[in-house]
Design an enzyme around this catalytic site. Structure first.
Site, PDB file in Angstrom:
ATOM      1  N   LYS A 160       0.853  -1.205   0.000  1.00  0.00           N
ATOM      2  CA  LYS A 160       0.000   0.000   0.000  1.00  0.00           C
ATOM      3  C   LYS A 160       0.884   1.249   0.000  1.00  0.00           C
ATOM      4  CE  LYS A 160      -1.701   1.584   4.043  1.00  0.00           C
ATOM      5  NZ  LYS A 160      -1.402   3.009   4.346  1.00  0.00           N
ATOM      6  N   ASN A 161       1.926   1.245   0.849  1.00  0.00           N
ATOM      7  CA  ASN A 161       2.714   2.468   1.037  1.00  0.00           C
ATOM      8  C   ASN A 161       3.734   2.695  -0.061  1.00  0.00           C
ATOM      9  OD1 ASN A 161       1.158   2.890   3.252  1.00  0.00           O
ATOM     10  ND2 ASN A 161       2.716   2.279   4.740  1.00  0.00           N
ATOM     11  N   CYS A 192      -5.028  12.134  12.614  1.00  0.00           N
ATOM     12  CA  CYS A 192      -5.820  10.908  12.462  1.00  0.00           C
ATOM     13  C   CYS A 192      -5.753  10.162  13.796  1.00  0.00           C
ATOM     14  CB  CYS A 192      -5.276  10.056  11.320  1.00  0.00           C
ATOM     15  SG  CYS A 192      -3.687   9.338  11.724  1.00  0.00           S
ATOM     16  N   ARG A 248      -0.017  14.108  12.955  1.00  0.00           N
ATOM     17  CA  ARG A 248       0.417  13.955  11.556  1.00  0.00           C
ATOM     18  C   ARG A 248       0.658  15.317  10.879  1.00  0.00           C
ATOM     19  NH1 ARG A 248      -1.187   8.750  10.045  1.00  0.00           N
ATOM     20  NH2 ARG A 248       0.435   8.840   8.462  1.00  0.00           N
ATOM     21  N   ASP A 262       4.485   0.364  11.992  1.00  0.00           N
ATOM     22  CA  ASP A 262       3.237  -0.237  11.506  1.00  0.00           C
ATOM     23  C   ASP A 262       3.084  -1.688  11.935  1.00  0.00           C
ATOM     24  OD1 ASP A 262       3.379   1.498   8.301  1.00  0.00           O
ATOM     25  OD2 ASP A 262       2.796   2.161  10.301  1.00  0.00           O
ATOM     26  N   ARG A 320      -8.513  -0.428   4.519  1.00  0.00           N
ATOM     27  CA  ARG A 320      -7.593   0.530   3.886  1.00  0.00           C
ATOM     28  C   ARG A 320      -6.268  -0.133   3.519  1.00  0.00           C
ATOM     29  NH1 ARG A 320      -6.108   4.812   7.404  1.00  0.00           N
ATOM     30  NH2 ARG A 320      -4.770   5.169   5.608  1.00  0.00           N
TER      31      ARG A 320
HETATM   32  C1  EPZ Z   1       4.187   6.788   6.292  1.00  0.00           C
HETATM   33  O1  EPZ Z   1       3.405   7.815   6.878  1.00  0.00           O
HETATM   34  C2  EPZ Z   1       3.266   5.586   6.175  1.00  0.00           C
HETATM   35  N1  EPZ Z   1       2.131   5.917   5.318  1.00  0.00           N
HETATM   36  C3  EPZ Z   1       2.763   5.192   7.565  1.00  0.00           C
HETATM   37  O2  EPZ Z   1       1.970   4.013   7.408  1.00  0.00           O
HETATM   38  C4  EPZ Z   1       3.980   4.858   8.441  1.00  0.00           C
HETATM   39  O3  EPZ Z   1       3.528   4.558   9.744  1.00  0.00           O
HETATM   40  C5  EPZ Z   1       4.916   6.068   8.472  1.00  0.00           C
HETATM   41  O4  EPZ Z   1       5.295   6.436   7.131  1.00  0.00           O
HETATM   42  C6  EPZ Z   1       6.200   5.767   9.256  1.00  0.00           C
HETATM   43  O5  EPZ Z   1       6.855   4.677   8.685  1.00  0.00           O
HETATM   44  C7  EPZ Z   1       2.286   5.904   3.983  1.00  0.00           C
HETATM   45  O6  EPZ Z   1       3.368   5.658   3.465  1.00  0.00           O
HETATM   46  C8  EPZ Z   1       1.070   6.199   3.156  1.00  0.00           C
HETATM   47  P1  EPZ Z   1       6.232  10.106   8.501  1.00  0.00           P
HETATM   48  P2  EPZ Z   1       3.987   9.332   6.947  1.00  0.00           P
HETATM   49  O7  EPZ Z   1       6.134  11.370   7.759  1.00  0.00           O
HETATM   50  O8  EPZ Z   1       4.754   9.624   5.718  1.00  0.00           O
HETATM   51  C9  EPZ Z   1       6.207  13.250  12.055  1.00  0.00           C
HETATM   52  C10 EPZ Z   1       0.122   2.616   7.714  1.00  0.00           C
HETATM   53  O9  EPZ Z   1      -0.373   2.086   8.710  1.00  0.00           O
HETATM   54  N2  EPZ Z   1       6.146  14.265  10.976  1.00  0.00           N
HETATM   55  O10 EPZ Z   1       7.461   9.257   8.350  1.00  0.00           O
HETATM   56  O11 EPZ Z   1       2.863  10.227   7.312  1.00  0.00           O
HETATM   57  C11 EPZ Z   1       4.906  12.472  12.162  1.00  0.00           C
HETATM   58  O12 EPZ Z   1       3.993  13.179  12.970  1.00  0.00           O
HETATM   59  C12 EPZ Z   1       0.581   4.053   7.773  1.00  0.00           C
HETATM   60  O13 EPZ Z   1       0.311   2.043   6.607  1.00  0.00           O
HETATM   61  C13 EPZ Z   1       6.280  15.612  11.320  1.00  0.00           C
HETATM   62  O14 EPZ Z   1       6.432  15.975  12.488  1.00  0.00           O
HETATM   63  O15 EPZ Z   1       4.986   9.184   8.177  1.00  0.00           O
HETATM   64  C14 EPZ Z   1       5.337  11.184  12.796  1.00  0.00           C
HETATM   65  O16 EPZ Z   1       5.448  11.372  14.193  1.00  0.00           O
HETATM   66  C15 EPZ Z   1       0.324   4.691   9.140  1.00  0.00           C
HETATM   67  N3  EPZ Z   1       6.197  16.541  10.330  1.00  0.00           N
HETATM   68  C16 EPZ Z   1       6.736  10.955  12.208  1.00  0.00           C
HETATM   69  O17 EPZ Z   1       7.170  12.234  11.714  1.00  0.00           O
HETATM   70  C17 EPZ Z   1       6.020  16.185   9.014  1.00  0.00           C
HETATM   71  O18 EPZ Z   1       5.995  17.093   8.151  1.00  0.00           O
HETATM   72  C18 EPZ Z   1       6.778   9.949  11.070  1.00  0.00           C
HETATM   73  O19 EPZ Z   1       5.947  10.433  10.055  1.00  0.00           O
HETATM   74  C19 EPZ Z   1       5.909  14.822   8.698  1.00  0.00           C
HETATM   75  C20 EPZ Z   1       5.968  13.873   9.696  1.00  0.00           C
END
Ligand code: EPZ
Length: 417
Positions: free
Chosen positions: A22-23, A116, A121, A305, A396
């Site tokens: 998915k990701n 969410c 996020r 995850d 999802r």
């Molecule tokens: C991706 O989300 C995945 N989703 C998530 O999978 C996964 O948990 C996550 O990466 C971490 O591996 C998809 O790829 C569609 P991040 P993403 O930006 O990109 C903080 C699932 O279950 N952050 O690496 O949103 C954020 O709050 C989903 O399949 C900021 O502070 O994750 C979090 O604490 C859930 N500012 C951390 O970084 C930003 O601008 C990691 O977020 C962006 C993120």
């Protein structure tokens, strides 16, 4: 409100095929905007989030068709540059369309994705990267309006290796003259898969999967054919289910290298794990033991995850395990639901101490995608019957979940209420 009816106590045996990730398919679908031509994507899972991404592409003007697990996108015509509010609400990861729409149209309008179930996020890292590439961004009534006025490549350092920010920066950088170097990039395998797709369009990008990624602003032009990599979190989920229920399960079409930390935890808990090419066979012990502290980290650390499904398996064992969630601030919501099944979990901020014991069936509700999968894993191992509600969360990210589990001998069925 549809739900899963699960009767626990069956050991799982047999083979289960792993679907495309998915990701990975989500950012690659967004990236099909870039080449203004045809992209043929194989091994695409049929998930709610994928259907949302297809709706966004069609809204923007693309022609999209699907035949089995192959999706064909024709992005010759893109005559809109906004993502509708309702689609942003449906799937917060639609923010990944920001970079490609900007690169293709020179401007973009999206509603702020908002938080969410698992955390706030924020997208500050996405926006600060884009500003450094010359994108002007203003917020208006909950929307972000972006103009690519004087795009230019340059060095960008991420304060955290955010997956989404890495993807949006790479995709925007394809339209920036000069060279962009992204430092402290996310190293998840899905980044390398996105890079492989982009290179086929003619974009010069390298370092995907490493901490420094370099993109040369080139106008992507080639039509592309690409196969999406296997879903490492789906792989982890089925292995955790096998570990929790007992028995012997082989996942096929997987990538063992992408789940190394999960295999290490399951081995420590007493499972016998054998990898051969694209298959992983797990033989569960009579009862799972405890594990050393499981600390979620950016890849190649333990994947956040997989935390919930592994916690569910740990709840059913006889050992004690400590989970430390360092990535998201609210990712233990499944603990309260697992406790309704008799699980002994002591949550304290970002840590959760699990003491394994036999579980009993209960009526529980999915809190989020991976938390929902954890409830199914626990229900399969619990004594008696469970009802798992809120399964649109699970839809999802898991393709044909009940069908795949039934083929392994599980007693689970989806009830459309
Ligand atoms: C991706 O989300 C995945 N989703 C998530 O999978 C996964 O948990 C996550 O990466 C971490 O591996 C998809 O790829 C569609 P991040 P993403 O930006 O990109 C903080 C699932 O279950 N952050 O690496 O949103 C954020 O709050 C989903 O399949 C900021 O502070 O994750 C979090 O604490 C859930 N500012 C951390 O970084 C930003 O601008 C990691 O977020 C962006 C993120």
């Amino acid at each position: 409100m549809s739900y899963y009816l699960v009767r626990g106590g069956q050991a799982l045996r047999g083979e289960v095929p792993i679907s495309g990730a998915k990701n990975s398919v989500l950012p690659i679908l967004a990236a099909t905007l870039l080449n203004g031509g045809r992209s043929l994507l194989h091994n695409c899972p049929d998930l709610r989030d994928v259907r949302s991404a297809i709706q966004i592409l069609q809204h923007l003007g693309c022609k999209v068709s699907r035949e089995g697990d192959t999706i064909l996108v024709d992005s010759s015509v893109v005559d809109r540059w906004d993502v509708p509010h309702e689609l942003m609400r449906e799937m917060r990861s639609s923010v990944i369309f920001l970079g490609p729409i900007l690169a293709r149209c020179g401007r973009a309008r999206l509603s702020l994705p908002g938080g969410c179930e698992i955390g706030q996020r924020p997208i500050d890292l996405h926006l600060s990267s884009l500003r450094k590439l010359g994108v002007s961004i203003r917020e208006q009534g909950g929307d972000i309006l972006c103009e690519a006025r004087d795009l230019r490549g340059g060095d960008i350092i991420l304060s955290f290796p955010s997956v989404g920010a890495t993807e949006n920066t790479i995709l925007t950088a394809t339209a920036c003259p000069g060279v962009t170097r992204l430092i402290n990039a996310a190293r998840e395998p899905e980044i390398a898969d996105l890079q492989a797709f982009l290179r086929k369009t003619g974009v010069l990008v390298q370092g995907g999967g490493e901490s420094v990624i370099t993109v040369s602003g080139e106008s992507p032009r080639n039509d592309v054919e690409h196969t999406i990599l296997p879903d490492r979190i789906e792989t982890a989920t089925y292995l955790c289910a096998a570990a929790a229920c007992g028995g012997e399960v082989t996942v096929t079409g997987a990538e063992p290298e992408h789940v190394g930390t999960v295999l290490q935890c399951l081995t420590e808990a007493g499972c016998r794990v054998r990898c051969a090419g694209r298959t992983i066979t797990l033989q569960a012990p009579r009862a799972l033991g405890g594990m050393s502290p499981v600390r979620t980290m950016p890849y190649p650390g333990f994947p956040t995850d997989a935390q919930a499904p592994l916690m569910a398996a740990a709840c059913t064992g006889q050992g004690t395990s400590l989970f430390i969630e360092t990535i998201f601030e609210n990712r233990f919501r499944h603990a309260a639901e697992l406790a309704r099944m008799g699980a002994d979990i002591r949550v304290n901020g970002r840590t959760a101490l699990v003491t394994g014991r036999p579980l009993h069936g209960a009526r529980v509700r999915s809190t989020d995608l991976r938390g929902g999968a954890a409830l199914v894993v626990a229900g399969l191992a619990a004594e008696g019957e469970s009802i798992v509600e809120g399964i649109t969360h699970i839809d999802r990210g898991y393709e044909r979940l009940a069908e795949k589990l039934t083929a392994l001998g599980a007693d689970i069925r989806r009830v459309e209420a």
